[in-house]
Structures are given as C-alpha cells and as structure tokens.
Design an enzyme around this catalytic site. Sequence first.
Site, PDB file in Angstrom:
ATOM      1  N   GLU A 135       0.811  -1.217   0.000  1.00  0.00           N
ATOM      2  CA  GLU A 135       0.000   0.000   0.000  1.00  0.00           C
ATOM      3  C   GLU A 135       0.845   1.268   0.000  1.00  0.00           C
ATOM      4  O   GLU A 135       0.341   2.351  -0.323  1.00  0.00           O
ATOM      5  CB  GLU A 135      -0.962  -0.013   1.181  1.00  0.00           C
ATOM      6  CG  GLU A 135      -1.984  -1.135   1.099  1.00  0.00           C
ATOM      7  CD  GLU A 135      -3.108  -1.009   2.107  1.00  0.00           C
ATOM      8  OE1 GLU A 135      -3.589   0.126   2.318  1.00  0.00           O
ATOM      9  OE2 GLU A 135      -3.507  -2.034   2.675  1.00  0.00           O
ATOM     10  N   LYS A 162       3.383   3.470   7.214  1.00  0.00           N
ATOM     11  CA  LYS A 162       4.274   2.375   6.815  1.00  0.00           C
ATOM     12  C   LYS A 162       5.352   2.873   5.852  1.00  0.00           C
ATOM     13  O   LYS A 162       6.494   2.407   5.901  1.00  0.00           O
ATOM     14  CB  LYS A 162       3.469   1.247   6.181  1.00  0.00           C
ATOM     15  CG  LYS A 162       2.592   0.482   7.159  1.00  0.00           C
ATOM     16  CD  LYS A 162       3.398  -0.249   8.238  1.00  0.00           C
ATOM     17  CE  LYS A 162       4.163  -1.434   7.669  1.00  0.00           C
ATOM     18  NZ  LYS A 162       4.850  -2.205   8.747  1.00  0.00           N
TER      19      LYS A 162
END
Length: 351
Positions: A135, A162
Amino acid sequence: MRIMVTGGAGFIGSALVRYLIEDTPHLVLNFDKLTYAGSLSTVACVADNIRHRFVHGDICDANAVRAAMQDFSPNVVVHLAAETHVDRSIDGPEAFVRTNVVGTLNLLSEACRYWSMLDADARAAFRLHHVSTDEVFGSLGNTGLFSEQTSYDPRSPYSASKAGADHLVSAWGHTFGLPVLITNCSNNYGPYHFPEKLIPLMIVRALAGEDLPVYGAGNRVRDWLYVEDHVRALCAVLERGQVGRTYNVGGGNEKRNIDVVQMVCALLDELRPRSDGRSYALQIRHVIDRPRHDLRYAIDAGRIGAELCWAPRESFETGLRKTVRWYLQNERWWQSIIADREADRRRGLAA
C-alpha cells in the site's frame, strides 16, 4: 539463529512464530504489546516449546526493546509490530504514527546500539528485517504491477505511516550501516486473521446471518497472498536475502472484492449450508465506500523468485478453502474476539 519477532502475537507475526518453531531449529523471542489485534491464543500451540520465549513489550518503549535485545542476544530482528487496519487509521491516525513511525524509530535506534556492541563476526551476521505493505506504492490503474522500483505514493494514514517506517529503515542502513532488509507484501489471508479484515469478516457475519457489507460496487482489486506462503518468503529473505535489498512478495492472485465475497459464500454454501437451503450470497449488501479507496494493488514478485527461489504454493482457490475450513473449525477463537473487541464493527467513515 536467535530470531526476535516484534508483533509475534498478531496475524502474520504469529504465523511466522509458529513456522519457526514447528519447521526450523531457530530460537524465537516473541515481543508483542498484545493490543486489540494481538493474542497469545495465536501461538498457544508453540507456547510451551523451549525454543519459544514471550516478552510483553511495546516497541514505543525504548527501554523495553533494549532489555529484550540484551537478554536474548538476537542474530535477526524481524519487525512486524504495527497498526494495520486502513479503516482504523482514518478514525485515529495518531496511533498509526506512534506505533508505525515512532515505534520503528525506537527499534532501529536500539538495534543499532545493540549491533554496534557485537564482535566483528556477529556484526557481519546480524540482520534487521522490516516487513511492510504494497500500500506504500499507492494505487494502480487497470494495468501494471508494483515492483521494487515503484515510487512511493501512500494514500491513507496507514500506508503513509508504513512508508515513513520503510524510509527510516532504509536510512539507518545507508547512514549507520545497519544490515537491513525490507519486504513489501500484498494482502494476506489465512488462519487467525483478526475478523475486522475482509475475508474473516465475511465468514463470521455470514454464519451469524448478518448482512455482508461490500464497499461501493466491490470493484477494488487486491493481490491475495496466503499467510503461510508469506512466512516462507520472510524466512527466505532473512536467511538468504542481500543486505540493503527490498523484496516484493505477492501471491499473483488478483481478485475484485465482490468476487472474493462471492467465493466465500460459495464455499460456505458447500461446507456449512444455511438452514433454509438458500445461498449466503443473498446476505451481500453494497454500502458506502471507504474514503478515497485505492483502485488496485498488484505485485511483481519476480526478484524474490529469481534471487531466492521463492514462489507461492497456494492458489487463491486452495488457500481460501483452507481458510474457510479453519474458521468453521475454530469458532470459539473468533467468537470470543468479536464479543470482547467489537471486531466486526464498521469503521473508517470519519471523512
């Protein structure tokens, strides 16, 4: 090897811990905060093994991380501790920045401190393996694949946190020489998956006779990776991966969300038919979509295949059948989680 796994009581982390204990000779330190999505029930089958040790700790607590490393003396740290649910990141992004960014910073700082005090041979053998997501690359159109050269373009608070962690890990490798590895994986599924995620959520709601909520038209596409295939990939990377290298891990199983839900319904029709003889697909309901929902993710796993001889063993069809069977055989596990933690409640509509 002596392997420290952060987040070892979560979904992917516990699968890795079980694999390391059951299928390798390695020693494992399982370091986990036991948040809402972490449970020692996921590693109960290996909890009494002399090669498994559990420490209740938070990666945001530098002192706890330092003490665990000094006591266990790991050769490898596999970093899986993270907040992961996109919908929750929309409602509460602060927790994602705290755990995924600040927690990773703490882990890197303590790993670098620990690594710098090792002798030359141990320093050369040490690895920090950071596990991330596809993602971070953003959203694909109808064609193309994410590769290790794809530019970062995160679209949600989760993926942004992230991405920040990935960049910190890479920076510690370049600036301080810490021997790091990064993997970016596609959507995982399989046993012990927390039932707020799509596949387990559809299973448990179907069995409860509840609506099966599909976001929008259900046309968003994801590349699905059976968690045990992912675990084998992680082991290949931590054992044979090239320091400083990034490896993408994907299942090669692109499916629209609506097709995934319909496949779950078909398996339940076969394995646990409704009492009225009708299909679980009648419970499908289309609901308002997630804000700015990414269209498509798909992974090019060519590098890990060519360099480390890894390939997924499960097709989506075989992996999904194993997954549905597991949830049917382990109802006590997920029923208690739903009752205690409201795992099946819709989130992520704050925008």
